[in-house]
Design a protein around this motif. Structure first.
Motif, PDB file in Angstrom:
ATOM      1  N   GLY A  14       0.878  -1.274   0.052  1.00 26.11           N
ATOM      2  CA  GLY A  14      -0.102  -0.001   0.028  1.00 26.11           C
ATOM      3  C   GLY A  14       0.742   1.376  -0.076  1.00 26.11           C
ATOM      4  N   SER A  15       1.937   1.145   0.827  1.00 22.37           N
ATOM      5  CA  SER A  15       2.782   2.307   0.872  1.00 22.37           C
ATOM      6  C   SER A  15       3.560   2.785  -0.418  1.00 22.37           C
ATOM      7  CB  SER A  15       3.937   2.382   1.867  1.00 22.37           C
ATOM      8  OG  SER A  15       3.181   1.845   3.237  1.00 22.37           O
ATOM      9  N   SER A  19       2.738   5.993  -2.619  1.00 17.49           N
ATOM     10  CA  SER A  19       4.139   6.883  -2.918  1.00 17.49           C
ATOM     11  C   SER A  19       4.174   7.224  -4.402  1.00 17.49           C
ATOM     12  CB  SER A  19       5.434   6.282  -2.461  1.00 17.49           C
ATOM     13  OG  SER A  19       5.590   5.149  -3.107  1.00 17.49           O
ATOM     14  N   LEU A  20       3.774   6.200  -5.220  1.00 16.60           N
ATOM     15  CA  LEU A  20       3.733   6.652  -6.655  1.00 16.60           C
ATOM     16  C   LEU A  20       2.547   7.291  -7.153  1.00 16.60           C
ATOM     17  CD1 LEU A  20       4.211   2.853  -8.079  1.00 16.60           C
ATOM     18  CD2 LEU A  20       5.982   4.639  -7.834  1.00 16.60           C
ATOM     19  N   MET A  21       1.402   7.472  -6.330  1.00 17.12           N
ATOM     20  CA  MET A  21       0.283   8.290  -6.491  1.00 17.12           C
ATOM     21  C   MET A  21       0.543   9.750  -6.198  1.00 17.12           C
ATOM     22  SD  MET A  21      -2.631   5.901  -5.350  1.00 17.12           S
ATOM     23  CE  MET A  21      -3.810   7.211  -5.288  1.00 17.12           C
ATOM     24  N   ASN A  22       1.694   9.736  -5.014  1.00 12.17           N
ATOM     25  CA  ASN A  22       1.718  11.109  -4.327  1.00 12.17           C
ATOM     26  C   ASN A  22       2.714  12.036  -5.486  1.00 12.17           C
ATOM     27  OD1 ASN A  22       4.409  12.366  -2.810  1.00 12.17           O
ATOM     28  ND2 ASN A  22       2.658  12.540  -1.648  1.00 12.17           N
ATOM     29  N   LYS A  23       3.426  11.376  -6.135  1.00 17.25           N
ATOM     30  CA  LYS A  23       4.050  12.222  -7.138  1.00 17.25           C
ATOM     31  C   LYS A  23       3.288  12.910  -8.080  1.00 17.25           C
ATOM     32  CE  LYS A  23       8.199   9.149  -6.658  1.00 17.25           C
ATOM     33  NZ  LYS A  23       8.816   8.330  -7.392  1.00 17.25           N
ATOM     34  N   ALA A  95       6.658  12.751   9.791  1.00 12.75           N
ATOM     35  CA  ALA A  95       6.552  12.249  11.263  1.00 12.75           C
ATOM     36  C   ALA A  95       5.057  12.244  11.640  1.00 12.75           C
ATOM     37  CB  ALA A  95       7.289  13.524  12.247  1.00 12.75           C
ATOM     38  N   LYS A  96       4.319  13.339  11.429  1.00 11.77           N
ATOM     39  CA  LYS A  96       2.895  13.490  11.515  1.00 11.77           C
ATOM     40  C   LYS A  96       2.162  11.943  10.947  1.00 11.77           C
ATOM     41  CE  LYS A  96       0.388  17.119  11.885  1.00 11.77           C
ATOM     42  NZ  LYS A  96      -0.187  18.215  11.692  1.00 11.77           N
ATOM     43  N   GLY A  97       2.381  11.712   9.729  1.00 11.33           N
ATOM     44  CA  GLY A  97       1.876  10.643   8.973  1.00 11.33           C
ATOM     45  C   GLY A  97       2.149   9.495   9.431  1.00 11.33           C
ATOM     46  N   LEU A  98       3.634   9.284   9.993  1.00 13.08           N
ATOM     47  CA  LEU A  98       3.876   8.123  10.491  1.00 13.08           C
ATOM     48  C   LEU A  98       3.535   7.685  11.764  1.00 13.08           C
ATOM     49  CD1 LEU A  98       5.871   5.612   9.491  1.00 13.08           C
ATOM     50  CD2 LEU A  98       7.775   6.770  10.815  1.00 13.08           C
ATOM     51  N   SER A  99       3.154   8.514  12.906  1.00  9.93           N
ATOM     52  CA  SER A  99       2.789   8.631  14.064  1.00  9.93           C
ATOM     53  C   SER A  99       1.204   8.104  14.030  1.00  9.93           C
ATOM     54  CB  SER A  99       3.025   9.892  15.014  1.00  9.93           C
ATOM     55  OG  SER A  99       2.492  10.819  14.260  1.00  9.93           O
ATOM     56  N   THR A 100       0.626   8.772  13.012  1.00 14.78           N
ATOM     57  CA  THR A 100      -0.707   8.392  12.578  1.00 14.78           C
ATOM     58  C   THR A 100      -1.061   7.112  12.236  1.00 14.78           C
ATOM     59  OG1 THR A 100      -1.356  10.534  11.825  1.00 14.78           O
ATOM     60  CG2 THR A 100      -2.727   9.027  11.306  1.00 14.78           C
ATOM     61  N   ALA A 101      -0.057   6.437  11.234  1.00  7.91           N
ATOM     62  CA  ALA A 101       0.047   5.180  10.975  1.00  7.91           C
ATOM     63  C   ALA A 101       0.351   4.282  11.829  1.00  7.91           C
ATOM     64  CB  ALA A 101       0.876   5.170   9.519  1.00  7.91           C
ATOM     65  N   LEU A 139      -2.033   3.148   1.896  1.00 12.18           N
ATOM     66  CA  LEU A 139      -2.070   3.557   0.397  1.00 12.18           C
ATOM     67  C   LEU A 139      -2.419   5.302   0.480  1.00 12.18           C
ATOM     68  CD1 LEU A 139      -3.578   1.988  -2.793  1.00 12.18           C
ATOM     69  CD2 LEU A 139      -4.029   4.469  -2.415  1.00 12.18           C
ATOM     70  N   VAL A 140      -3.580   5.325   1.455  1.00 12.70           N
ATOM     71  CA  VAL A 140      -3.974   6.611   1.315  1.00 12.70           C
ATOM     72  C   VAL A 140      -3.085   7.556   2.042  1.00 12.70           C
ATOM     73  CG1 VAL A 140      -5.755   8.173   2.083  1.00 12.70           C
ATOM     74  CG2 VAL A 140      -6.373   6.014   1.173  1.00 12.70           C
ATOM     75  N   LEU A 141      -2.656   6.892   3.198  1.00  9.93           N
ATOM     76  CA  LEU A 141      -1.441   7.939   3.934  1.00  9.93           C
ATOM     77  C   LEU A 141      -0.120   8.104   3.164  1.00  9.93           C
ATOM     78  CD1 LEU A 141      -1.652   6.371   7.363  1.00  9.93           C
ATOM     79  CD2 LEU A 141      -2.492   8.457   6.935  1.00  9.93           C
ATOM     80  N   ALA A 142       0.391   7.078   2.337  1.00  7.27           N
ATOM     81  CA  ALA A 142       1.604   7.397   1.718  1.00  7.27           C
ATOM     82  C   ALA A 142       1.200   8.233   0.405  1.00  7.27           C
ATOM     83  CB  ALA A 142       2.047   6.021   1.068  1.00  7.27           C
ATOM     84  N   SER A 143      -0.002   8.412  -0.286  1.00  2.85           N
ATOM     85  CA  SER A 143      -0.107   9.017  -1.172  1.00  2.85           C
ATOM     86  C   SER A 143      -0.294  10.795  -0.740  1.00  2.85           C
ATOM     87  CB  SER A 143      -1.853   8.935  -1.535  1.00  2.85           C
ATOM     88  OG  SER A 143      -2.534   9.450  -0.751  1.00  2.85           O
ATOM     89  N   THR A 144      -0.265  11.087   0.644  1.00  6.72           N
ATOM     90  CA  THR A 144      -0.279  12.295   0.928  1.00  6.72           C
ATOM     91  C   THR A 144       1.385  12.432   1.708  1.00  6.72           C
ATOM     92  OG1 THR A 144      -2.309  12.128   1.585  1.00  6.72           O
ATOM     93  CG2 THR A 144      -1.188  13.939   2.869  1.00  6.72           C
TER      94      THR A 144
END
Length: 226
Positions: A14-15, A19-23, A95-101, A139-144
């Motif tokens: 998912g990550s 991450s590919l979507m993020n770009k 950091a915020k995204g990783l702590s959330t995950a 997937l959603v978190l990594a897209s951000t």
């Protein structure tokens, strides 16, 4: 530990996709996805608290646990140390995204009961279900936040591995009461994380993580001395 390995692999997959979507995502889409994750965290937190609080045999324990845990966490300053560590790998809001995950993946009924059920009965249903859910969430978190969300898979492996080993060697210790108290505190921490993501209130939810250790200590002492 097939179920745990599957769960971690789904987060990695998912990550990677996220991450590919993020770009290719514009900033406004990243913003709305972040808000969506914030609301999801708030909803999951409320659900956990309302589901498990009525089942609690120690209705004050979660309050005491949060108070003691928050003081310990603030003394150690987990939030600052965590942000400093993540900052070595990224200058962005990882950091915020990783702590959330980490909170979303680890502090949940499936992520706690799953490894226990896997160890005692060889049933991986909970973990496979949890893996699919975590795969979509990552997937959603990594897209951000980017591929760094994949680091949460390492934490998840250690977390579920802990409960897996505990279930094998301390079967009598893993009581329903303990799981209930952990779920209540976990729900509150996830709710607090959601508020931080939405920008409503910047809460140090990571500094409250030691609160999760108080119920096991209390219930163990109660079992042997009371």
């Amino acid at each position: 530990m097939f179920g745990t390995i599957f769960n971690c692999c789904m987060i990695l997959i998912g990550s990677t996709i996220g991450s590919l979507m993020n770009k290719g995502l514009k900033e406004r889409y990243q913003t709305i996805l972040l808000q969506a994750m914030g609301f999801a965290a708030v909803a999951l937190g409320i659900n956990a608290v309302t589901q498990y609080l009525p089942k609690s045999e120690e209705p004050v324990l979660f309050i005491v646990s949060l108070a003691i845990g928050a003081v310990i966490g603030e003394k150690i300053d987990i939030e600052v140390r965590f942000n400093r560590f993540v900052g070595r790998f990224s200058d962005g809001p990882l950091a915020k995204g990783l702590s959330t995950a980490i909170l979303l993946f680890c502090i949940g009924t499936l992520s706690i009961l799953g490894p226990i059920n896997s160890a005692l009965q060889g049933d991986h249903t909970y973990l496979i279900t949890n893996g699919i859910l975590d795969g979509v969430t990552s997937l959603v978190l990594a897209s951000t936040f980017g591929f760094g969300i994949a680091l949460s898979a390492v934490v998840l492996f250690l977390w579920q591995g802990f409960f897996y080993v505990m279930a094998l060697f301390l079967n009598d210790f893993m009581t329903e009461s303990l799981l209930t108290e952990i779920s209540i505190i976990g729900g509150i921490l996830i709710f607090a994380t959601g508020l931080s993501i939405l920008g409503i209130k910047n809460l140090k939810s990571l500094n409250m993580l030691p609160a999760l250790l108080i119920p096991p200590v209390y219930l163990t002492l109660k079992h042997f001395f009371l």
